[in-house]
Scaffold this motif. Structure first.
Motif, PDB file in Angstrom:
ATOM      1  N   LYS A  95      98.901  16.643  83.860  1.00 54.95           N
ATOM      2  CA  LYS A  95     100.049  17.264  83.038  1.00 54.95           C
ATOM      3  C   LYS A  95      99.500  18.495  82.663  1.00 54.95           C
ATOM      4  N   TYR A  96      98.395  18.655  81.997  1.00 52.02           N
ATOM      5  CA  TYR A  96      98.047  20.061  81.321  1.00 52.02           C
ATOM      6  C   TYR A  96      97.907  20.997  82.405  1.00 52.02           C
ATOM      7  N   LEU A  97      97.383  20.486  83.590  1.00 50.76           N
ATOM      8  CA  LEU A  97      97.412  21.381  85.051  1.00 50.76           C
ATOM      9  C   LEU A  97      98.748  21.837  85.414  1.00 50.76           C
ATOM     10  N   GLN A  98      99.795  20.920  85.228  1.00 50.33           N
ATOM     11  CA  GLN A  98     100.988  21.371  85.819  1.00 50.33           C
ATOM     12  C   GLN A  98     101.703  22.260  84.797  1.00 50.33           C
ATOM     13  N   ILE A  99     101.364  22.268  83.337  1.00 55.09           N
ATOM     14  CA  ILE A  99     101.962  23.153  82.269  1.00 55.09           C
ATOM     15  C   ILE A  99     101.403  24.495  82.606  1.00 55.09           C
ATOM     16  N   ALA A 100     100.099  24.390  82.824  1.00 54.38           N
ATOM     17  CA  ALA A 100      99.369  25.906  83.254  1.00 54.38           C
ATOM     18  C   ALA A 100      99.948  26.386  84.463  1.00 54.38           C
ATOM     19  N   VAL A 107      96.786  25.862  77.745  1.00 48.42           N
ATOM     20  CA  VAL A 107      96.616  27.330  77.099  1.00 48.42           C
ATOM     21  C   VAL A 107      95.317  27.626  77.531  1.00 48.42           C
ATOM     22  N   ALA A 108      94.295  26.974  77.134  1.00 52.81           N
ATOM     23  CA  ALA A 108      92.652  27.008  77.603  1.00 52.81           C
ATOM     24  C   ALA A 108      92.574  27.474  79.175  1.00 52.81           C
ATOM     25  N   GLU A 109      93.212  26.903  79.829  1.00 56.13           N
ATOM     26  CA  GLU A 109      93.330  27.004  81.317  1.00 56.13           C
ATOM     27  C   GLU A 109      93.631  28.186  81.943  1.00 56.13           C
ATOM     28  N   ARG A 145      93.715  30.945  79.712  1.00 52.27           N
ATOM     29  CA  ARG A 145      92.744  32.009  79.350  1.00 52.27           C
ATOM     30  C   ARG A 145      91.759  32.089  79.984  1.00 52.27           C
ATOM     31  N   ALA A 146      91.155  30.946  80.814  1.00 47.21           N
ATOM     32  CA  ALA A 146      90.138  31.031  81.683  1.00 47.21           C
ATOM     33  C   ALA A 146      90.359  31.560  83.082  1.00 47.21           C
ATOM     34  N   THR A 147      91.431  31.696  83.435  1.00 44.86           N
ATOM     35  CA  THR A 147      92.013  32.441  84.726  1.00 44.86           C
ATOM     36  C   THR A 147      92.449  33.848  84.370  1.00 44.86           C
ATOM     37  N   GLN A 148      92.314  34.003  82.920  1.00 45.67           N
ATOM     38  CA  GLN A 148      92.486  35.583  82.521  1.00 45.67           C
ATOM     39  C   GLN A 148      93.893  36.195  82.756  1.00 45.67           C
ATOM     40  N   LEU A 149      94.875  35.157  82.462  1.00 45.50           N
ATOM     41  CA  LEU A 149      96.292  35.519  82.551  1.00 45.50           C
ATOM     42  C   LEU A 149      96.832  35.727  81.277  1.00 45.50           C
ATOM     43  N   ILE A 150      96.398  35.285  80.191  1.00 45.15           N
ATOM     44  CA  ILE A 150      96.626  35.526  78.882  1.00 45.15           C
ATOM     45  C   ILE A 150      95.450  35.447  78.066  1.00 45.15           C
ATOM     46  N   GLU A 151      95.831  36.142  76.874  1.00 48.22           N
ATOM     47  CA  GLU A 151      94.731  36.324  75.649  1.00 48.22           C
ATOM     48  C   GLU A 151      95.236  35.853  74.547  1.00 48.22           C
ATOM     49  N   THR A 152      94.462  35.318  73.713  1.00 44.51           N
ATOM     50  CA  THR A 152      95.006  34.827  72.411  1.00 44.51           C
ATOM     51  C   THR A 152      94.338  35.447  71.137  1.00 44.51           C
ATOM     52  N   HIS A 153      95.123  35.807  70.211  1.00 41.21           N
ATOM     53  CA  HIS A 153      94.783  36.389  69.269  1.00 41.21           C
ATOM     54  C   HIS A 153      94.908  35.753  67.824  1.00 41.21           C
ATOM     55  N   HIS A 154      93.686  35.489  67.095  1.00 43.42           N
ATOM     56  CA  HIS A 154      93.542  34.559  65.960  1.00 43.42           C
ATOM     57  C   HIS A 154      94.846  34.869  65.168  1.00 43.42           C
TER      58      HIS A 154
END
Length: 259
Positions: free
Chosen positions: A13-18, A57-59, A61-70
């Motif tokens: 499921k989370y891979l599908q969302i990613a 979302v972590a997936e 980030r790991a593939t460097q498609l997004i970045e998260t700002h606190h």
């Protein structure tokens, strides 16, 4: 349902969302700089719990498609990471063209590079630096500490340590701008011809000070790279201790398969 089946289903499921979000990014539905839908929106859209959304979302980030700002959320990356090719970055041709390694890399990646000099002066050699230089711990060396930026964003902080007896008669080494090609060009101008670079790379979490210096969220990963530069005679004439924002770089190495 067996626990293993439940775990497998949750992962799917989370891979599908990613995958769905990645497709939106690649197709341009979500463009560079756009905010990724919030956790609440994604939970409602896919009918999943918050933990599943966070893994998706972590997936990304790991593939460097997004970045998260606190405190702000996640956004589609506006620029690709720097491709740091160790087999290319220290080419003598770059130095002869007047470009230090970082500037050449950042320009090739399409970014606008800049450097802030934080400190230049004599210090006592720390233990790891002294070991690499093969000098007693506490020996006087010249330290040059810089912070590097791409498009105004801090990406790495590096301190170069150079043997005092090598640099004491090279005035450019004490200047904020050592001239075209950087400190390696100045070393070679003074007959310290570089022959070999050795790098040790570690991945770890940023310290509080490192996260502050590189504008990272607490607990962000960094790359800790220590490099030695040796001359044809085998003398180490520089050790560079570098902390890099892990999501800003791809390290690319090439080496011989022979004996």
């Amino acid at each position: 349902m067996a626990s293993s089946d439940v775990a497998s289903s949750a992962k799917a499921k989370y891979l599908q969302i990613a995958d769905d979000l990645a497709a939106q990014i690649r197709s341009g539905v979500l463009r560079a700089g756009d905010a990724v839908p919030s956790e609440t929106v994604l939970m409602e859209r896919y009918g999943v719990a918050s933990g599943t959304v966070r893994k998706a979302v972590a997936e990304l980030r790991a593939t460097q498609l997004i970045e998260t700002h606190h405190g702000r959320g996640s956004f589609v990356r506006s620029r690709p990471p720097v491709q740091r090719k160790s087999s290319d970055r220290f080419r003598r041709s770059h130095r002869k063209a007047g470009k230090a390694a970082y500037l050449a890399e950042a320009e090739q990646s399409g970014g606008r590079p800049s450097v802030q000099v934080l400190f230049i002066g004599p210090v006592e050699a720390p233990e790891e630096i002294a070991e690499r230089m093969e000098v007693p711990v506490g020996s006087q060396v010249l330290a040059r500490k810089r912070r590097y930026f791409r498009d105004g964003v801090p990406t790495e902080e590096a301190t170069s340590y150079l043997p005092w007896e090598v640099v004491k008669d090279i005035p450019e080494m004490f200047a904020e701008n050592p001239g075209g090609g950087g400190i390696y060009a100045r070393l070679e101008d003074h007959e310290h011809t570089l022959a070999e670079f050795t790098e040790t790379v570690r991945a770890r979490l940023a310290t509080k000070a490192e996260a502050s210096a590189l504008a990272l969220s607490p607990g962000s990963p960094v790359i800790h790279l220590v490099r030695s530069a040796a001359t044809k005679s085998g003398r180490v004439v520089e050790v560079c201790d570098t902390i890099m924002a892990a999501d800003q770089f791809v390290l690319d190495y090439r080496f011989s398969a022979g004996n």
